[in-house]
Design a protein around this motif. Structure first.
Motif, PDB file in Angstrom:
ATOM      1  N   LYS A 278      38.405 -19.896 -12.840  1.00 35.88           N
ATOM      2  CA  LYS A 278      38.378 -18.598 -13.444  1.00 35.88           C
ATOM      3  C   LYS A 278      39.741 -18.289 -13.938  1.00 35.88           C
ATOM      4  CE  LYS A 278      33.926 -17.641 -13.318  1.00 35.88           C
ATOM      5  NZ  LYS A 278      33.321 -17.711 -14.638  1.00 35.88           N
ATOM      6  N   MET A 279      40.589 -18.402 -12.963  1.00 34.76           N
ATOM      7  CA  MET A 279      42.088 -17.982 -13.386  1.00 34.76           C
ATOM      8  C   MET A 279      42.837 -19.248 -14.364  1.00 34.76           C
ATOM      9  SD  MET A 279      43.150 -16.650  -9.718  1.00 34.76           S
ATOM     10  CE  MET A 279      44.875 -16.165 -10.151  1.00 34.76           C
ATOM     11  N   PHE A 280      42.614 -20.456 -14.013  1.00 34.53           N
ATOM     12  CA  PHE A 280      43.318 -21.356 -14.820  1.00 34.53           C
ATOM     13  C   PHE A 280      42.531 -22.377 -15.701  1.00 34.53           C
ATOM     14  CE2 PHE A 280      45.229 -20.600 -10.509  1.00 34.53           C
ATOM     15  CZ  PHE A 280      46.460 -20.192 -11.011  1.00 34.53           C
ATOM     16  N   ASN A 281      41.109 -22.048 -15.395  1.00 39.07           N
ATOM     17  CA  ASN A 281      40.168 -22.617 -16.559  1.00 39.07           C
ATOM     18  C   ASN A 281      40.086 -23.959 -16.286  1.00 39.07           C
ATOM     19  OD1 ASN A 281      37.933 -22.462 -18.431  1.00 39.07           O
ATOM     20  ND2 ASN A 281      39.346 -22.963 -20.175  1.00 39.07           N
ATOM     21  N   VAL A 282      40.246 -24.552 -14.866  1.00 39.82           N
ATOM     22  CA  VAL A 282      40.362 -25.928 -14.408  1.00 39.82           C
ATOM     23  C   VAL A 282      39.175 -26.100 -13.591  1.00 39.82           C
ATOM     24  CG1 VAL A 282      41.783 -27.479 -13.043  1.00 39.82           C
ATOM     25  CG2 VAL A 282      42.818 -26.150 -14.647  1.00 39.82           C
TER      26      VAL A 282
ATOM     27  N   ALA B 188      29.160 -27.257  12.846  1.00 42.64           N
ATOM     28  CA  ALA B 188      28.414 -27.103  11.538  1.00 42.64           C
ATOM     29  C   ALA B 188      29.053 -25.683  11.193  1.00 42.64           C
ATOM     30  CB  ALA B 188      26.996 -26.821  11.697  1.00 42.64           C
ATOM     31  N   MET B 189      29.129 -24.808  12.360  1.00 41.51           N
ATOM     32  CA  MET B 189      29.793 -23.327  11.841  1.00 41.51           C
ATOM     33  C   MET B 189      31.432 -23.586  11.278  1.00 41.51           C
ATOM     34  SD  MET B 189      29.063 -20.867  14.849  1.00 41.51           S
ATOM     35  CE  MET B 189      29.959 -21.907  16.177  1.00 41.51           C
ATOM     36  N   TRP B 190      31.947 -24.741  11.575  1.00 40.57           N
ATOM     37  CA  TRP B 190      33.361 -24.834  10.754  1.00 40.57           C
ATOM     38  C   TRP B 190      33.159 -25.351   9.366  1.00 40.57           C
ATOM     39  CZ3 TRP B 190      37.419 -22.464  12.275  1.00 40.57           C
ATOM     40  CH2 TRP B 190      37.723 -22.078  13.557  1.00 40.57           C
ATOM     41  N   LEU B 191      32.120 -26.194   9.284  1.00 36.02           N
ATOM     42  CA  LEU B 191      31.948 -26.831   8.122  1.00 36.02           C
ATOM     43  C   LEU B 191      31.366 -25.678   7.174  1.00 36.02           C
ATOM     44  CD1 LEU B 191      29.951 -30.277   8.862  1.00 36.02           C
ATOM     45  CD2 LEU B 191      32.238 -29.868   8.137  1.00 36.02           C
ATOM     46  N   ILE B 192      30.626 -24.869   7.348  1.00 36.62           N
ATOM     47  CA  ILE B 192      29.994 -23.768   6.660  1.00 36.62           C
ATOM     48  C   ILE B 192      31.391 -22.915   6.172  1.00 36.62           C
ATOM     49  CG2 ILE B 192      29.105 -21.327   6.697  1.00 36.62           C
ATOM     50  CD1 ILE B 192      26.994 -23.662   6.156  1.00 36.62           C
ATOM     51  N   LEU B 193      32.445 -22.523   6.943  1.00 35.52           N
ATOM     52  CA  LEU B 193      33.573 -21.844   6.803  1.00 35.52           C
ATOM     53  C   LEU B 193      34.264 -22.590   5.796  1.00 35.52           C
ATOM     54  CD1 LEU B 193      35.721 -19.726   7.150  1.00 35.52           C
ATOM     55  CD2 LEU B 193      36.749 -20.896   8.791  1.00 35.52           C
ATOM     56  N   ALA B 194      34.602 -23.916   5.904  1.00 42.52           N
ATOM     57  CA  ALA B 194      35.370 -24.843   4.902  1.00 42.52           C
ATOM     58  C   ALA B 194      34.507 -24.773   3.659  1.00 42.52           C
ATOM     59  CB  ALA B 194      35.435 -26.244   5.671  1.00 42.52           C
ATOM     60  N   ALA B 195      33.201 -24.768   3.590  1.00 43.86           N
ATOM     61  CA  ALA B 195      32.467 -24.993   2.434  1.00 43.86           C
ATOM     62  C   ALA B 195      32.754 -23.441   1.495  1.00 43.86           C
ATOM     63  CB  ALA B 195      30.971 -25.223   2.410  1.00 43.86           C
ATOM     64  N   THR B 196      32.609 -22.576   2.381  1.00 43.02           N
ATOM     65  CA  THR B 196      32.925 -21.125   1.666  1.00 43.02           C
ATOM     66  C   THR B 196      34.197 -21.055   1.125  1.00 43.02           C
ATOM     67  OG1 THR B 196      31.205 -20.395   3.251  1.00 43.02           O
ATOM     68  CG2 THR B 196      32.802 -18.577   2.335  1.00 43.02           C
ATOM     69  N   LEU B 197      35.310 -21.499   2.135  1.00 43.95           N
ATOM     70  CA  LEU B 197      36.472 -21.298   1.747  1.00 43.95           C
ATOM     71  C   LEU B 197      36.717 -22.248   0.295  1.00 43.95           C
ATOM     72  CD1 LEU B 197      38.681 -21.268   4.824  1.00 43.95           C
ATOM     73  CD2 LEU B 197      38.217 -19.308   3.229  1.00 43.95           C
ATOM     74  N   LEU B 198      36.381 -23.651   0.263  1.00 43.46           N
ATOM     75  CA  LEU B 198      36.469 -24.344  -0.854  1.00 43.46           C
ATOM     76  C   LEU B 198      35.700 -23.859  -2.035  1.00 43.46           C
ATOM     77  CD1 LEU B 198      37.388 -26.982  -2.064  1.00 43.46           C
ATOM     78  CD2 LEU B 198      34.985 -28.195  -0.928  1.00 43.46           C
ATOM     79  N   SER B 199      34.575 -23.248  -1.798  1.00 41.60           N
ATOM     80  CA  SER B 199      33.837 -22.555  -3.152  1.00 41.60           C
ATOM     81  C   SER B 199      34.743 -21.407  -3.760  1.00 41.60           C
ATOM     82  CB  SER B 199      32.503 -21.904  -2.646  1.00 41.60           C
ATOM     83  OG  SER B 199      31.843 -21.312  -3.492  1.00 41.60           O
ATOM     84  N   ALA B 200      35.211 -20.617  -2.740  1.00 44.53           N
ATOM     85  CA  ALA B 200      36.104 -19.630  -3.385  1.00 44.53           C
ATOM     86  C   ALA B 200      37.134 -19.886  -3.864  1.00 44.53           C
ATOM     87  CB  ALA B 200      36.408 -18.629  -2.123  1.00 44.53           C
ATOM     88  N   VAL B 201      37.877 -21.014  -3.482  1.00 37.06           N
ATOM     89  CA  VAL B 201      39.072 -21.436  -4.121  1.00 37.06           C
ATOM     90  C   VAL B 201      38.566 -22.180  -5.426  1.00 37.06           C
ATOM     91  CG1 VAL B 201      41.038 -23.327  -3.936  1.00 37.06           C
ATOM     92  CG2 VAL B 201      40.540 -21.781  -2.150  1.00 37.06           C
ATOM     93  N   ASN B 202      37.622 -22.734  -5.447  1.00 43.86           N
ATOM     94  CA  ASN B 202      37.242 -23.358  -6.755  1.00 43.86           C
ATOM     95  C   ASN B 202      36.826 -22.289  -7.659  1.00 43.86           C
ATOM     96  OD1 ASN B 202      36.310 -25.698  -8.219  1.00 43.86           O
ATOM     97  ND2 ASN B 202      34.310 -25.980  -7.150  1.00 43.86           N
ATOM     98  N   ALA B 203      35.918 -21.490  -7.297  1.00 41.76           N
ATOM     99  CA  ALA B 203      35.803 -20.385  -8.491  1.00 41.76           C
ATOM    100  C   ALA B 203      36.967 -19.728  -8.924  1.00 41.76           C
ATOM    101  CB  ALA B 203      34.884 -19.418  -7.673  1.00 41.76           C
ATOM    102  N   LEU B 204      38.210 -19.298  -7.871  1.00 44.95           N
ATOM    103  CA  LEU B 204      39.236 -18.944  -8.343  1.00 44.95           C
ATOM    104  C   LEU B 204      39.891 -19.783  -9.545  1.00 44.95           C
ATOM    105  CD1 LEU B 204      40.364 -17.201  -5.081  1.00 44.95           C
ATOM    106  CD2 LEU B 204      39.817 -16.007  -7.128  1.00 44.95           C
ATOM    107  N   VAL B 205      40.087 -20.810  -9.196  1.00 43.00           N
ATOM    108  CA  VAL B 205      40.895 -21.870  -9.787  1.00 43.00           C
ATOM    109  C   VAL B 205      40.201 -22.116 -11.187  1.00 43.00           C
ATOM    110  CG1 VAL B 205      41.494 -24.235 -10.062  1.00 43.00           C
ATOM    111  CG2 VAL B 205      42.118 -22.999  -7.929  1.00 43.00           C
TER     112      VAL B 205
END
Length: 189
Positions: free
Chosen positions: A41-45, A22-39
């Motif tokens: 905002k940066m590329f409007n995708v 579960a701890m690793w899933l939280i890390l994966a979800a957090t990273l996925l959330s950050a990448v999703n937000a960056l993409v």
């Protein structure tokens, strides 16, 4: 009683494994959330699939960590009330709560969630969102999480009974509070 305490330790180890997952899933979800937000905002995708994937990861982490939360004695309880009672009375209250409330609720959720998951799996149910994901993996987490909680409830009941029989020093020790001696052997359990 020693056999049942071995069973309890086995369940605790099983629970600990899923808690680490579960701890690793939280890390994966957090990273996925950050990448999703960056993409976005940066590329409007954006993608509903990526958004749903992070929801699935958070849901899985929450359901898989519930048993470890119980194992570590960090679950919600009314401490202001229970702290006024002796440890034996607390153990009896826990045992009654586990046997007559928690275990039946877990069995009820399993009874209703397994067909719910199976129907989604057989039908290939998809999210109604454009580009969404299949639903059965997140539905599967419900019976898996409640099965883990059920098993951990059995382990906690065993520990309360062992404590009441004088075999176990205290079932109320949090894993983080356990003492380690210099040679690395756990001392509080």
């Amino acid at each position: 009683m020693q056999f049942w305490l071995k069973v309890s330790r086995g369940i605790d180890a099983f629970t600990r494994f899923f808690g680490r997952l579960a701890m690793w899933l939280i890390l994966a979800a957090t990273l996925l959330s950050a990448v999703n937000a960056l993409v976005r905002k940066m590329f409007n995708v954006g993608s509903n699939a990526w958004l749903e994937a992070q929801w699935y990861l958070y849901a899985a982490a929450f359901l898989l960590a519930a048993a470890l939360t119980l194992r570590n004695n960090e679950h919600v309880r009314i401490d202001i009330l229970i702290s006024r009672f002796s440890p034996r009375t607390q153990a009896w209250m826990d045992l009654v709560g586990i046997v007559f409330m928690m275990l039946p609720v877990c069995l009820g959720v399993l009874y209703f969630s397994l067909p719910f998951f199976w129907q989604a799996y057989v039908s290939g149910e998809m999210s109604s969102n454009s580009g969404g994901l299949i639903r059965w993996p997140v539905y599967l987490m419900i019976p898996v999480g409640f099965s883990l909680l059920l098993l951990q409830g059995v382990s906690e009941a065993i520990k309360r009974i062992a404590f009441l029989k004088g075999v176990l020093p205290s079932p109320f020790v949090k894993e983080s509070d356990e003492i380690r001696s210099p040679d690395g052997v756990e001392g509080a359990r």
